[in-house]
Write a protein that holds these residues in place. Structure first.
Motif, PDB file in Angstrom:
ATOM      1  N   ASP A 284      31.869  43.468  51.861  1.00 16.27           N
ATOM      2  CA  ASP A 284      31.977  43.760  53.295  1.00 16.27           C
ATOM      3  C   ASP A 284      33.425  43.938  53.730  1.00 16.27           C
ATOM      4  N   ASN A 285      34.348  43.173  53.120  1.00 12.05           N
ATOM      5  CA  ASN A 285      35.748  43.166  53.551  1.00 12.05           C
ATOM      6  C   ASN A 285      36.627  44.164  52.794  1.00 12.05           C
ATOM      7  N   ALA A 286      36.049  44.934  51.884  1.00 13.43           N
ATOM      8  CA  ALA A 286      36.836  45.899  51.106  1.00 13.43           C
ATOM      9  C   ALA A 286      37.081  47.144  51.956  1.00 13.43           C
ATOM     10  N   LYS A 287      38.205  47.171  52.671  1.00 13.15           N
ATOM     11  CA  LYS A 287      38.495  48.248  53.620  1.00 13.15           C
ATOM     12  C   LYS A 287      38.679  49.604  52.924  1.00 13.15           C
ATOM     13  N   ASN A 288      39.162  49.587  51.695  1.00  9.98           N
ATOM     14  CA  ASN A 288      39.421  50.835  50.976  1.00  9.98           C
ATOM     15  C   ASN A 288      38.299  51.206  50.004  1.00  9.98           C
ATOM     16  N   GLY A 289      37.209  50.487  50.066  1.00  8.21           N
ATOM     17  CA  GLY A 289      36.089  50.774  49.182  1.00  8.21           C
ATOM     18  C   GLY A 289      36.113  49.945  47.911  1.00  8.21           C
ATOM     19  N   VAL A 290      35.037  50.029  47.157  1.00  8.94           N
ATOM     20  CA  VAL A 290      34.835  49.192  45.968  1.00  8.94           C
ATOM     21  C   VAL A 290      34.504  50.070  44.764  1.00  8.94           C
ATOM     22  N   ILE A 291      35.055  49.694  43.615  1.00 10.07           N
ATOM     23  CA  ILE A 291      34.681  50.269  42.324  1.00 10.07           C
ATOM     24  C   ILE A 291      34.014  49.177  41.499  1.00 10.07           C
ATOM     25  N   VAL A 292      32.799  49.434  41.015  1.00  8.08           N
ATOM     26  CA  VAL A 292      32.078  48.477  40.174  1.00  8.08           C
ATOM     27  C   VAL A 292      32.256  48.890  38.720  1.00  8.08           C
ATOM     28  N   PHE A 293      32.617  47.918  37.881  1.00  2.00           N
ATOM     29  CA  PHE A 293      32.870  48.197  36.462  1.00  2.00           C
ATOM     30  C   PHE A 293      32.024  47.247  35.625  1.00  2.00           C
ATOM     31  N   SER A 294      31.067  47.804  34.878  1.00  2.00           N
ATOM     32  CA  SER A 294      30.216  46.986  34.010  1.00  2.00           C
ATOM     33  C   SER A 294      29.775  47.813  32.816  1.00  2.00           C
ATOM     34  N   LEU A 295      29.884  47.243  31.635  1.00  2.00           N
ATOM     35  CA  LEU A 295      29.462  47.918  30.405  1.00  2.00           C
ATOM     36  C   LEU A 295      28.079  47.472  29.952  1.00  2.00           C
ATOM     37  N   GLY A 296      27.280  46.979  30.888  1.00  2.00           N
ATOM     38  CA  GLY A 296      25.893  46.652  30.584  1.00  2.00           C
ATOM     39  C   GLY A 296      25.730  45.295  29.934  1.00  2.00           C
ATOM     40  N   THR A 297      24.583  45.115  29.273  1.00  2.00           N
ATOM     41  CA  THR A 297      24.235  43.823  28.692  1.00  2.00           C
ATOM     42  C   THR A 297      24.487  43.737  27.197  1.00  2.00           C
ATOM     43  N   ASN A 298      24.586  44.889  26.531  1.00  2.00           N
ATOM     44  CA  ASN A 298      24.772  44.882  25.079  1.00  2.00           C
ATOM     45  C   ASN A 298      26.213  45.132  24.665  1.00  2.00           C
ATOM     46  N   VAL A 299      27.013  45.724  25.539  1.00  2.00           N
ATOM     47  CA  VAL A 299      28.425  45.982  25.259  1.00  2.00           C
ATOM     48  C   VAL A 299      29.255  45.046  26.136  1.00  2.00           C
ATOM     49  N   ARG A 300      30.042  44.212  25.514  1.00  2.00           N
ATOM     50  CA  ARG A 300      30.847  43.227  26.250  1.00  2.00           C
ATOM     51  C   ARG A 300      32.258  43.760  26.486  1.00  2.00           C
ATOM     52  N   SER A 301      32.699  43.685  27.745  1.00  2.00           N
ATOM     53  CA  SER A 301      34.056  44.135  28.069  1.00  2.00           C
ATOM     54  C   SER A 301      35.114  43.303  27.365  1.00  2.00           C
ATOM     55  N   ASP A 302      34.837  42.010  27.153  1.00  2.00           N
ATOM     56  CA  ASP A 302      35.852  41.152  26.529  1.00  2.00           C
ATOM     57  C   ASP A 302      35.982  41.400  25.026  1.00  2.00           C
ATOM     58  N   LYS A 303      35.104  42.259  24.471  1.00  2.00           N
ATOM     59  CA  LYS A 303      35.229  42.641  23.065  1.00  2.00           C
ATOM     60  C   LYS A 303      36.039  43.919  22.875  1.00  2.00           C
ATOM     61  N   LEU A 304      36.428  44.559  23.986  1.00  2.00           N
ATOM     62  CA  LEU A 304      37.277  45.737  23.889  1.00  2.00           C
ATOM     63  C   LEU A 304      38.641  45.363  23.318  1.00  2.00           C
ATOM     64  N   ASP A 305      39.236  46.313  22.648  1.00  2.00           N
ATOM     65  CA  ASP A 305      40.589  46.100  22.122  1.00  2.00           C
ATOM     66  C   ASP A 305      41.524  45.671  23.255  1.00  2.00           C
ATOM     67  N   LYS A 306      42.426  44.745  22.970  1.00  2.00           N
ATOM     68  CA  LYS A 306      43.330  44.194  23.985  1.00  2.00           C
ATOM     69  C   LYS A 306      44.181  45.280  24.631  1.00  2.00           C
ATOM     70  N   ASN A 307      44.595  46.273  23.863  1.00  2.00           N
ATOM     71  CA  ASN A 307      45.396  47.357  24.422  1.00  2.00           C
ATOM     72  C   ASN A 307      44.591  48.177  25.437  1.00  2.00           C
ATOM     73  N   ILE A 308      43.296  48.327  25.172  1.00  2.00           N
ATOM     74  CA  ILE A 308      42.437  49.043  26.113  1.00  2.00           C
ATOM     75  C   ILE A 308      42.281  48.231  27.391  1.00  2.00           C
ATOM     76  N   GLN A 309      42.083  46.925  27.254  1.00  2.00           N
ATOM     77  CA  GLN A 309      41.980  46.063  28.427  1.00  2.00           C
ATOM     78  C   GLN A 309      43.241  46.152  29.283  1.00  2.00           C
ATOM     79  N   LYS A 310      44.394  46.108  28.629  1.00  2.00           N
ATOM     80  CA  LYS A 310      45.675  46.174  29.330  1.00  2.00           C
ATOM     81  C   LYS A 310      45.829  47.517  30.046  1.00  2.00           C
ATOM     82  N   ALA A 311      45.452  48.605  29.391  1.00  2.00           N
ATOM     83  CA  ALA A 311      45.563  49.930  29.989  1.00  2.00           C
ATOM     84  C   ALA A 311      44.655  50.061  31.214  1.00  2.00           C
ATOM     85  N   LEU A 312      43.448  49.514  31.135  1.00  2.00           N
ATOM     86  CA  LEU A 312      42.528  49.561  32.262  1.00  2.00           C
ATOM     87  C   LEU A 312      43.092  48.813  33.461  1.00  2.00           C
ATOM     88  N   LEU A 313      43.620  47.621  33.222  1.00  2.00           N
ATOM     89  CA  LEU A 313      44.193  46.824  34.312  1.00  2.00           C
ATOM     90  C   LEU A 313      45.382  47.556  34.946  1.00  2.00           C
TER      91      LEU A 313
END
Length: 515
Positions: A284-313
């Protein structure tokens, strides 16, 4: 008046004949997303007054209705979570994926058969009667002998995995390799000749591998639990008279289906409700809108390569929108606009009006939820049908694709800006959502109707086409085509030989006359 009373009585009997039926829902696929889809169907049946017993490997984290029983097939995920590395999928060939999927099915089958949950079901009193069995037929056949054990009640097949080739073939639907891509290949409906060749080969090899190898292996495994005298898996499968498939011509590549295939694509989608209070406040308070990021139930985001995680952030830090990321463990050095949660009520969040974009893995259920709520996508596919779904999203200009092997901060930022700055993607998604919802009944209502139809009529084998009992070369007319081709070749050969003989005789007579 008498006829009116008789009509009302018959109508009441036909409506109530299956109300309160005892339904066994066999959901053995070790995939939380499949459980979500199957549970939506099970709860829909419960809400119609049926008593549903669902047996499967996933714990239910939602409140259970009074007439719903869950039998847990315990400890199935212990050896499966670490059995693959998502960062290695880039090197997987379609053939390797096919073999590993078959091995995974057999491995999980053997574990499922040895669970206490199955023993609990087999220990039900002999006089207990199930009026219907629903089987998730996506990954294996090892629970088919339950039909034999329970004296063959009417049975229905379901699959949340769109309409895989082997299910279409086994239940009598024609294959369309010229324009329907095999689920493991990154093709669209527009294939060139070489792609059509590979598509044809993979489709039929997949069918052969399952029919010859997997069915036999799972039958051997099942005999240890159900006894040596159980019928073959193919014979047992013939008692499944109807298939509910997670397909829809608005959501997927349109294709013709036989009468015993009931498309119920997006059965699990629904309007947004019951968002947790903390997330509701964020949205409700996101004045600029929201982006939802989820890789589902079988692919875990925390299993992504650390460099990919860093690049996404880093990419997220350069936009003004709030990013809500389903990340299964702790994540440090978060930008101010990035919120991490270990679990998200994805369908409900996507329905919030402030959501501008959904970043997902391109799985069937996720893309269907995104389309239902009219939210454009960035798809990051990893394996199996995710590539096909992503190609469909890109082709219809409902979103863009990201190659996870190529993710850098700059690359991801360009993709984010492309979706956020071009209103075409959202407009196309809204139009598609409107088309999907414009129908006389919801996919869930359709699925429930046909399940009750099977109960009322004691099965639906009369809807099966003869193609279900014919080999491919017969049902497709290939044998006739080859026969006619051979006849044509032989006839043309004989004709050419005759012409050659006549010319030879004419040439000989001409020489004699000249001499």
């Amino acid at each position: 008046m008498h006829n009116l009373f008789k009509y009302l009585l018959l109508t009441l009997v036909s409506v109530n004949c299956c109300i309160g039926s005892n339904i066994l829902f066999v959901s053995p696929v070790p995939s939380p997303s499949h459980h979500i889809w199957n549970r939506a169907l099970a709860f829909g049946l419960v809400n119609k007054g049926h008593n549903v017993t669902l047996i499967g490997p996933d714990q239910d984290k939602v409140p259970k209705p009074a007439n719903y029983t869950h039998i847990l097939l315990e400890d199935i995920y212990d050896d499966l979570h670490d059995s693959f590395d998502i960062n290695a999928f880039s090197s997987y060939s379609a053939l390797r994926m096919m073999y590993e999927f078959e091995e995974w099915c057999l491995f999980s089958c053997k574990k499922l058969l040895k669970t206490n949950g199955l023993r609990r079901l087999l220990d039900y009193p002999p006089d207990f009667k199930f009026d219907l069995i629903i089987f998730d037929v996506t990954a294996g056949t090892c629970f088919y002998p339950l039909m034999h054990k329970l004296n063959y009640p009417p049975s229905v097949a379901v699959t949340a995995f769109l309409l895989p080739t082997y299910v279409a073939n086994n239940f009598g639907n024609h294959l369309y390799p010229a324009y329907i891509p095999w689920y493991g290949l990154p093709y669209t409906t527009e294939m060139n000749f070489v792609q059509r060749v590979w598509n044809f080969v993979y489709m039929h090899f997949d069918i052969w591998l399952r029919y010859v190898k997997q069915y036999a292996s799972e039958h051997d495994a099942a005999k240890e639990i159900f006894g040596e005298n159980i019928p073959s898996m193919k014979e047992l499968e013939r008692h499944l008279s109807l298939v509910l498939t997670n397909t829809d011509p608005i959501l997927d590549h349109p294709q013709a289906v036989a009468p015993n295939f009931i498309p119920v694509g997006g059965l699990h989608t629904r309007k947004s409700n019951n968002i947790p209070e903390d997330l509701q406040k964020l949205l409700d308070n996101a004045k600029n809108g929201v982006i939802v990021f989820s890789l589902g139930t079988n692919v875990r985001s925390d299993k992504l390569d650390k460099n990919i995680q860093k690049a996404l952030l880093e990419a997220f830090s350069k936009i003004s929108e709030t990013v809500i990321w389903k990340f299964e463990s702790e994540l440090e050095n978060l930008p101010k606009n990035v919120i991490v949660r270990k679990w998200l009520p994805q369908n409900d969040i996507l329905g919030h009006p402030n959501v501008k974009l959904f970043i997902g893995h391109g799985g069937a259920l996720s893309t269907q939820e995104s389309i239902f709520h009219g939210v454009p996508m960035i798809c990051i596919p990893f394996f199996v049908d995710q590539h096909i779904n992503t190609r469909m999203i890109v082709k219809r200009k409902l979103g863009v694709s990201v190659d996870f092997k190529s993710i850098t901060a700059g690359y991801m930022l360009r993709k984010l800006r492309e979706i956020l700055d071009d209103p075409t993607y959202r407009e196309n998604m809204q139009k598609t959502a409107s088309r999907f919802k414009d129908r006389t009944e919801t996919p869930l209502e359709r699925g429930i109707f046909w399940i009750e139809y099977v109960i009322r009529h004691g099965g639906a084998n009369f809807l099966n086409t003869p193609a279900r009992d014919y080999p491919f070369y017969v049902s497709s007319g290939l044998d006739v085509f080859v026969f006619l081709l051979l006849i044509s070749i032989i006839s043309i050969s004989i004709f050419l030989k005759l012409i050659q003989l006549i010319l030879k005789l004419f040439s000989t007579k001409t020489k004699v006359k000249v001499n």
